[in-house]
Design a protein around this motif. Structure first.
Motif, PDB file in Angstrom:
ATOM      1  N   GLN A 237     -12.862  -3.505  48.740  1.00  0.00           N
ATOM      2  CA  GLN A 237     -14.291  -3.203  48.778  1.00  0.00           C
ATOM      3  C   GLN A 237     -15.022  -4.416  48.212  1.00  0.00           C
ATOM      4  O   GLN A 237     -14.603  -4.974  47.200  1.00  0.00           O
ATOM      5  N   LEU A 238     -16.084  -4.823  48.861  1.00  0.00           N
ATOM      6  CA  LEU A 238     -16.871  -5.951  48.370  1.00  0.00           C
ATOM      7  C   LEU A 238     -17.490  -5.579  47.024  1.00  0.00           C
ATOM      8  O   LEU A 238     -18.129  -4.541  46.896  1.00  0.00           O
ATOM      9  N   ARG A 239     -17.270  -6.418  46.020  1.00  0.00           N
ATOM     10  CA  ARG A 239     -17.808  -6.164  44.677  1.00  0.00           C
ATOM     11  C   ARG A 239     -19.162  -6.845  44.494  1.00  0.00           C
ATOM     12  O   ARG A 239     -20.124  -6.227  44.058  1.00  0.00           O
ATOM     13  N   HIS A 240     -19.232  -8.136  44.783  1.00  0.00           N
ATOM     14  CA  HIS A 240     -20.493  -8.868  44.709  1.00  0.00           C
ATOM     15  C   HIS A 240     -20.333 -10.213  45.408  1.00  0.00           C
ATOM     16  O   HIS A 240     -19.228 -10.623  45.719  1.00  0.00           O
ATOM     17  N   VAL A 241     -21.459 -10.869  45.624  1.00  0.00           N
ATOM     18  CA  VAL A 241     -21.479 -12.231  46.140  1.00  0.00           C
ATOM     19  C   VAL A 241     -22.078 -13.096  45.043  1.00  0.00           C
ATOM     20  O   VAL A 241     -23.151 -12.774  44.516  1.00  0.00           O
ATOM     21  N   GLY A 242     -21.381 -14.173  44.676  1.00  0.00           N
ATOM     22  CA  GLY A 242     -21.849 -15.063  43.620  1.00  0.00           C
ATOM     23  C   GLY A 242     -22.483 -16.314  44.197  1.00  0.00           C
ATOM     24  O   GLY A 242     -21.964 -16.889  45.145  1.00  0.00           O
ATOM     25  N   ILE A 243     -23.593 -16.730  43.599  1.00  0.00           N
ATOM     26  CA  ILE A 243     -24.312 -17.918  44.046  1.00  0.00           C
ATOM     27  C   ILE A 243     -24.607 -18.782  42.817  1.00  0.00           C
ATOM     28  O   ILE A 243     -25.248 -18.321  41.869  1.00  0.00           O
ATOM     29  N   VAL A 244     -24.135 -20.029  42.837  1.00  0.00           N
ATOM     30  CA  VAL A 244     -24.461 -20.969  41.767  1.00  0.00           C
ATOM     31  C   VAL A 244     -25.852 -21.528  42.044  1.00  0.00           C
ATOM     32  O   VAL A 244     -26.126 -22.006  43.148  1.00  0.00           O
TER      33      VAL A 244
ATOM     34  N   LEU B 105     -10.624 -18.501  33.764  1.00  0.00           N
ATOM     35  CA  LEU B 105     -10.842 -17.836  35.052  1.00  0.00           C
ATOM     36  C   LEU B 105     -11.260 -18.830  36.124  1.00  0.00           C
ATOM     37  O   LEU B 105     -10.705 -18.845  37.224  1.00  0.00           O
ATOM     38  N   ILE B 106     -12.230 -19.676  35.820  1.00  0.00           N
ATOM     39  CA  ILE B 106     -12.740 -20.585  36.844  1.00  0.00           C
ATOM     40  C   ILE B 106     -12.103 -21.970  36.796  1.00  0.00           C
ATOM     41  O   ILE B 106     -12.341 -22.786  37.674  1.00  0.00           O
ATOM     42  N   GLY B 107     -11.304 -22.223  35.751  1.00  0.00           N
ATOM     43  CA  GLY B 107     -10.592 -23.493  35.688  1.00  0.00           C
ATOM     44  C   GLY B 107     -11.432 -24.675  35.247  1.00  0.00           C
ATOM     45  O   GLY B 107     -11.111 -25.816  35.558  1.00  0.00           O
ATOM     46  N   ILE B 108     -12.515 -24.409  34.519  1.00  0.00           N
ATOM     47  CA  ILE B 108     -13.361 -25.484  34.002  1.00  0.00           C
ATOM     48  C   ILE B 108     -13.438 -25.301  32.481  1.00  0.00           C
ATOM     49  O   ILE B 108     -14.003 -24.307  32.008  1.00  0.00           O
ATOM     50  N   PRO B 109     -12.869 -26.252  31.713  1.00  0.00           N
ATOM     51  CA  PRO B 109     -12.864 -26.116  30.253  1.00  0.00           C
ATOM     52  C   PRO B 109     -14.272 -26.075  29.663  1.00  0.00           C
ATOM     53  O   PRO B 109     -15.204 -26.676  30.189  1.00  0.00           O
ATOM     54  N   GLU B 110     -14.387 -25.335  28.569  1.00  0.00           N
ATOM     55  CA  GLU B 110     -15.626 -25.268  27.780  1.00  0.00           C
ATOM     56  C   GLU B 110     -16.844 -24.885  28.613  1.00  0.00           C
ATOM     57  O   GLU B 110     -17.916 -25.489  28.516  1.00  0.00           O
ATOM     58  N   THR B 111     -16.683 -23.866  29.425  1.00  0.00           N
ATOM     59  CA  THR B 111     -17.765 -23.389  30.287  1.00  0.00           C
ATOM     60  C   THR B 111     -18.686 -22.441  29.532  1.00  0.00           C
ATOM     61  O   THR B 111     -18.232 -21.574  28.793  1.00  0.00           O
ATOM     62  N   THR B 112     -19.975 -22.619  29.725  1.00  0.00           N
ATOM     63  CA  THR B 112     -20.988 -21.661  29.313  1.00  0.00           C
ATOM     64  C   THR B 112     -21.871 -21.433  30.538  1.00  0.00           C
ATOM     65  O   THR B 112     -22.412 -22.383  31.102  1.00  0.00           O
ATOM     66  N   VAL B 113     -21.995 -20.180  30.949  1.00  0.00           N
ATOM     67  CA  VAL B 113     -22.716 -19.859  32.175  1.00  0.00           C
ATOM     68  C   VAL B 113     -23.575 -18.611  31.954  1.00  0.00           C
ATOM     69  O   VAL B 113     -23.140 -17.653  31.315  1.00  0.00           O
ATOM     70  N   ARG B 114     -24.806 -18.654  32.446  1.00  0.00           N
ATOM     71  CA  ARG B 114     -25.644 -17.459  32.466  1.00  0.00           C
ATOM     72  C   ARG B 114     -25.367 -16.755  33.778  1.00  0.00           C
ATOM     73  O   ARG B 114     -25.486 -17.352  34.851  1.00  0.00           O
ATOM     74  N   THR B 115     -25.005 -15.483  33.687  1.00  0.00           N
ATOM     75  CA  THR B 115     -24.778 -14.696  34.898  1.00  0.00           C
ATOM     76  C   THR B 115     -25.799 -13.564  34.939  1.00  0.00           C
ATOM     77  O   THR B 115     -26.007 -12.860  33.953  1.00  0.00           O
ATOM     78  N   VAL B 116     -26.439 -13.441  36.082  1.00  0.00           N
ATOM     79  CA  VAL B 116     -27.409 -12.374  36.299  1.00  0.00           C
ATOM     80  C   VAL B 116     -26.964 -11.615  37.535  1.00  0.00           C
ATOM     81  O   VAL B 116     -26.825 -12.194  38.616  1.00  0.00           O
ATOM     82  N   LYS B 117     -26.700 -10.316  37.354  1.00  0.00           N
ATOM     83  CA  LYS B 117     -26.305  -9.470  38.483  1.00  0.00           C
ATOM     84  C   LYS B 117     -27.485  -8.609  38.879  1.00  0.00           C
ATOM     85  O   LYS B 117     -28.100  -7.945  38.040  1.00  0.00           O
ATOM     86  N   LEU B 118     -27.806  -8.653  40.168  1.00  0.00           N
ATOM     87  CA  LEU B 118     -28.935  -7.908  40.714  1.00  0.00           C
ATOM     88  C   LEU B 118     -28.425  -6.939  41.771  1.00  0.00           C
ATOM     89  O   LEU B 118     -27.659  -7.332  42.648  1.00  0.00           O
ATOM     90  N   LYS B 119     -28.854  -5.667  41.675  1.00  0.00           N
ATOM     91  CA  LYS B 119     -28.422  -4.629  42.612  1.00  0.00           C
ATOM     92  C   LYS B 119     -29.527  -4.334  43.622  1.00  0.00           C
ATOM     93  O   LYS B 119     -30.711  -4.311  43.279  1.00  0.00           O
ATOM     94  N   ASP B 120     -29.088  -4.039  44.861  1.00  0.00           N
ATOM     95  CA  ASP B 120     -30.041  -3.498  45.823  1.00  0.00           C
ATOM     96  C   ASP B 120     -29.994  -1.975  45.711  1.00  0.00           C
ATOM     97  O   ASP B 120     -29.268  -1.423  44.891  1.00  0.00           O
TER      98      ASP B 120
ATOM     99  N   LEU C 110     -25.991 -14.200  40.301  1.00  0.00           N
ATOM    100  CA  LEU C 110     -26.480 -15.564  40.155  1.00  0.00           C
ATOM    101  C   LEU C 110     -25.773 -16.197  38.970  1.00  0.00           C
ATOM    102  O   LEU C 110     -25.657 -15.574  37.910  1.00  0.00           O
ATOM    103  N   LEU C 111     -25.303 -17.428  39.145  1.00  0.00           N
ATOM    104  CA  LEU C 111     -24.613 -18.148  38.075  1.00  0.00           C
ATOM    105  C   LEU C 111     -25.338 -19.458  37.815  1.00  0.00           C
ATOM    106  O   LEU C 111     -25.488 -20.272  38.726  1.00  0.00           O
TER     107      LEU C 111
ATOM    108  N   ILE D 224     -20.070 -20.465  54.017  1.00  0.00           N
ATOM    109  CA  ILE D 224     -21.119 -19.441  53.955  1.00  0.00           C
ATOM    110  C   ILE D 224     -22.456 -20.112  54.257  1.00  0.00           C
ATOM    111  O   ILE D 224     -22.847 -21.067  53.595  1.00  0.00           O
ATOM    112  N   THR D 225     -23.148 -19.612  55.270  1.00  0.00           N
ATOM    113  CA  THR D 225     -24.369 -20.276  55.715  1.00  0.00           C
ATOM    114  C   THR D 225     -25.651 -19.553  55.327  1.00  0.00           C
ATOM    115  O   THR D 225     -26.693 -20.185  55.186  1.00  0.00           O
TER     116      THR D 225
END
Length: 146
Positions: free
Chosen positions: A4-11, A44-59, A67-68, A90-91
């Protein structure tokens, strides 16, 4: 096996613009807004010392766009946002809307305009248009015709 599709991530670079675009114009709801860092996300993503803001938006049907915004290391500026409909990968993001004309009117007030006027699909079942959203990402907006 099933999935089942969980989400689509966009940097993204301008996360506030993205949130406004999706919430104010397309009716998404901000569900989770957090800063992630530490060994779990870095491993998880294979990039050391990562800090990321993640915002999940539902329809309204619980479809999720994540959004990352990478704080460190920052997003790779060499990645082009000049995708075209015939680019590999992905276009575009297709969203079904209730009233395409009203949606386009709202988007135009915020500086987002269709590439061409909306048109009726060949089978007559949908009114459709493409537009560039934040950071020039392509969106396909579809209104089903009943």
């Amino acid at each position: 096996m099933s999935s089942q599709l969980r989400h689509v991530g966009i940097v993204v670079q301008n996360i506030e613009e993205w949130i406004g675009f999706l919430v104010n114009n397309l009716g998404f709801e901000c569900w989770i807004d957090q800063i992630e860092s530490g060994s779990f996300v870095s491993n998880l993503i294979g990039i050391p010392e990562t800090t990321v803001r993640t915002v999940k938006l539902k329809d309204r049907t619980s479809g999720v766009i994540e959004l990352l915004h990478f704080i460190s290391p920052s997003s790779n500026p060499e990645i082009s946002h000049q995708m075209t409909p015939n680019s590999l990968g992905i276009t575009h993001i297709a969203l079904q809307v209730d009233f395409l004309d009203r949606t386009l009117e709202s988007l135009s007030k915020n500086g987002y305009f269709p590439i061409n006027p909306a048109a009726i699909s060949q089978n007559g079942k949908a009114k459709v248009c493409y537009l560039r959203g934040p950071e020039r990402v392509l969106f396909e907006l579809v209104e089903l015709i009943v």
